[in-house]
Write a protein that holds these residues in place. Structure first.
Motif, PDB file in Angstrom:
ATOM      1  N   ARG A  26       0.827  -1.206   0.000  1.00 17.75           N
ATOM      2  CA  ARG A  26       0.000   0.000   0.000  1.00 17.75           C
ATOM      3  C   ARG A  26       0.861   1.255   0.000  1.00 17.75           C
ATOM      4  NH1 ARG A  26      -3.723   0.253   4.862  1.00 17.75           N
ATOM      5  NH2 ARG A  26      -4.271   2.222   3.877  1.00 17.75           N
ATOM      6  N   PHE A  27       1.929   1.252   0.803  1.00 16.43           N
ATOM      7  CA  PHE A  27       2.778   2.441   0.889  1.00 16.43           C
ATOM      8  C   PHE A  27       3.455   2.730  -0.447  1.00 16.43           C
ATOM      9  CE2 PHE A  27       6.975   4.338   1.600  1.00 16.43           C
ATOM     10  CZ  PHE A  27       6.607   5.532   2.214  1.00 16.43           C
ATOM     11  N   PHE A  28       4.064   1.717  -1.046  1.00 18.40           N
ATOM     12  CA  PHE A  28       4.843   1.944  -2.258  1.00 18.40           C
ATOM     13  C   PHE A  28       3.979   2.091  -3.508  1.00 18.40           C
ATOM     14  CE2 PHE A  28       8.281   0.149   0.389  1.00 18.40           C
ATOM     15  CZ  PHE A  28       9.227   1.160   0.213  1.00 18.40           C
ATOM     16  N   THR A  29       2.693   1.755  -3.439  1.00 18.73           N
ATOM     17  CA  THR A  29       1.816   1.952  -4.595  1.00 18.73           C
ATOM     18  C   THR A  29       0.994   3.232  -4.489  1.00 18.73           C
ATOM     19  OG1 THR A  29       0.149   0.515  -3.548  1.00 18.73           O
ATOM     20  CG2 THR A  29       1.618  -0.489  -5.187  1.00 18.73           C
ATOM     21  N   GLN A  30       1.205   4.016  -3.436  1.00 21.82           N
ATOM     22  CA  GLN A  30       0.554   5.319  -3.378  1.00 21.82           C
ATOM     23  C   GLN A  30       1.057   6.185  -4.530  1.00 21.82           C
ATOM     24  OE1 GLN A  30       0.100   7.238   0.610  1.00 21.82           O
ATOM     25  NE2 GLN A  30       1.316   5.485   1.282  1.00 21.82           N
ATOM     26  N   PRO A  31       0.174   6.958  -5.170  1.00 20.72           N
ATOM     27  CA  PRO A  31       0.596   7.760  -6.333  1.00 20.72           C
ATOM     28  C   PRO A  31       1.805   8.644  -6.057  1.00 20.72           C
ATOM     29  CG  PRO A  31      -1.798   7.765  -6.152  1.00 20.72           C
ATOM     30  CD  PRO A  31      -1.285   7.066  -4.923  1.00 20.72           C
ATOM     31  N   ALA A  32       1.854   9.304  -4.895  1.00 21.61           N
ATOM     32  CA  ALA A  32       2.968  10.198  -4.596  1.00 21.61           C
ATOM     33  C   ALA A  32       4.280   9.421  -4.476  1.00 21.61           C
ATOM     34  CB  ALA A  32       2.693  10.969  -3.310  1.00 21.61           C
ATOM     35  N   SER A  58       5.007   6.289  -5.656  1.00 25.84           N
ATOM     36  CA  SER A  58       5.407   5.679  -6.927  1.00 25.84           C
ATOM     37  C   SER A  58       5.945   6.734  -7.895  1.00 25.84           C
ATOM     38  CB  SER A  58       4.230   4.929  -7.551  1.00 25.84           C
ATOM     39  OG  SER A  58       3.146   5.802  -7.816  1.00 25.84           O
ATOM     40  N   GLY A  59       5.396   7.950  -7.832  1.00 29.65           N
ATOM     41  CA  GLY A  59       5.908   9.030  -8.682  1.00 29.65           C
ATOM     42  C   GLY A  59       7.341   9.394  -8.343  1.00 29.65           C
ATOM     43  N   ILE A  60       7.655   9.448  -7.055  1.00 24.13           N
ATOM     44  CA  ILE A  60       9.024   9.738  -6.632  1.00 24.13           C
ATOM     45  C   ILE A  60       9.974   8.628  -7.073  1.00 24.13           C
ATOM     46  CG2 ILE A  60      10.529   9.977  -4.614  1.00 24.13           C
ATOM     47  CD1 ILE A  60       8.175  11.344  -3.197  1.00 24.13           C
ATOM     48  N   LEU A  61       9.536   7.385  -6.928  1.00 23.39           N
ATOM     49  CA  LEU A  61      10.384   6.259  -7.326  1.00 23.39           C
ATOM     50  C   LEU A  61      10.678   6.284  -8.825  1.00 23.39           C
ATOM     51  CD1 LEU A  61       8.823   3.386  -5.184  1.00 23.39           C
ATOM     52  CD2 LEU A  61      10.998   4.562  -4.796  1.00 23.39           C
ATOM     53  N   LEU A  62       9.660   6.571  -9.629  1.00 22.39           N
ATOM     54  CA  LEU A  62       9.876   6.663 -11.080  1.00 22.39           C
ATOM     55  C   LEU A  62      10.873   7.767 -11.424  1.00 22.39           C
ATOM     56  CD1 LEU A  62       6.308   6.124 -12.592  1.00 22.39           C
ATOM     57  CD2 LEU A  62       8.317   4.685 -12.940  1.00 22.39           C
TER      58      LEU A  62
END
Length: 289
Positions: free
Chosen positions: A238-244, A246-250
């Motif tokens: 849930r934490f790593f699939t949050q839009p914010a 996942s956007g930072i990771l990309l």
């Protein structure tokens, strides 16, 4: 083949290979179905966040467990300002297709996508301060989305209301400002109901303080309750699939690759890109994508 191209190819292959390796083993314990007894089984779960992929993961896990337990009723506690149309539609579709009776207890907000989910339930219960409605589709800048999306969403509202025996014009008025209903809403406004207004227009079965009151109104004074609890893996996903997040990771992935190509050898940008790639792709892998 140029040096830069070979390096880019190697980096991409490394990230993809590492990302598809599961970092955690997901424990699965088969739950035996509950045998039929005289005490009804109520399955409850809570969504108090935006209607995005992390919320969908909770929703699907809870619905799966309720099915496996052969619950007599599913009760959703809901408090949300809305979210993504596609995620809301997936929840709505599953609620309409389940054989288990469903009820929603609106704690405070059931706006936009939350309103669609609520209308898809068999019974709607609200606290006196709760509201439901305001479902116009907006873009990322907060403005009204194109008519194509508005048309799709308002017909989803109408179809959902019709499936549950509720007034489809009221459902459409939550999306379409052109709908006017005498005594309910004037043209040019988006419909939002207070709890009292929802009750008066059959979009609320009863105003209650607690879920126990809601269940008593349904006719369940005595029942067994099982509540969904998320696992550690669920919380990580849930934490790593949050839009914010996942956007930072990309962003880290792409900038890491870019800066690595600008420098000789292997350095910190590549390490950062690989780490971000693992954290971005592994939750999706665990989630079945």
């Amino acid at each position: 083949m140029s040096y830069a191209f070979r390096k880019l190819y190697t980096i991409c292959c490394t990230i993809v290979w590492l990302s598809i390796q599961p970092l955690w083993a997901q424990d699965t314990v088969a739950t035996p179905p509950v045998t039929a007894n005289e005490t009804p089984l109520v399955y409850t779960f809570t969504i108090e966040e935006g209607i995005f992929e992390p919320a969908l993961r909770i929703f699907n896990a809870a619905m799966d467990e309720a099915d496996s337990l052969q619950a007599d009723l599913i009760l959703l506690r809901l408090d949300t300002y809305g979210g993504a149309v596609d995620v809301a539609d997936k929840m709505r579709t599953r609620l309409l297709n389940t054989d288990i009776p469903t009820a929603v207890f609106i704690i405070n907000n059931a706006a936009s996508a939350g309103a669609l989910i609520s209308v898809a339930c068999d019974s709607i219960y609200m606290r006196k301060e709760a509201t439901i409605g305001a479902a116009v589709v907006v873009d990322q800048q907060g403005g009204a989305a194109a008519e194509k999306y508005q048309s799709y969403f308002r017909e989803k509202f109408r179809a959902t209301a019709e499936a549950k025996g509720r007034d489809p014009d009221i459902a459409e008025a939550m999306v379409n400002p052109d709908v006017a209903i005498p005594g309910v809403i004037d043209s040019g406004k988006i419909l939002t109901f207070t709890a009292k207004e929802a009750l008066a227009n059959d979009y609320c079965d009863k105003i209650v303080k607690t879920e126990a009151e809601a269940l008593a109104h349904i006719g369940l004074d005595t029942y067994d309750e099982i509540q969904y609890t998320s696992s550690t893996i669920d919380e990580i996903v849930r934490f790593f699939t949050q839009p914010a997040v996942s956007g930072i990771l990309l962003t880290v992935i792409f900038f890491g690759i870019f800066f690595e190509l600008q420098s000789p050898g292997i350095g910190f940008p590549l390490v950062a890109a690989i780490a971000a790639g693992v954290f971005y792709f592994t939750p999706l892998y665990l989630d079945g994508l």
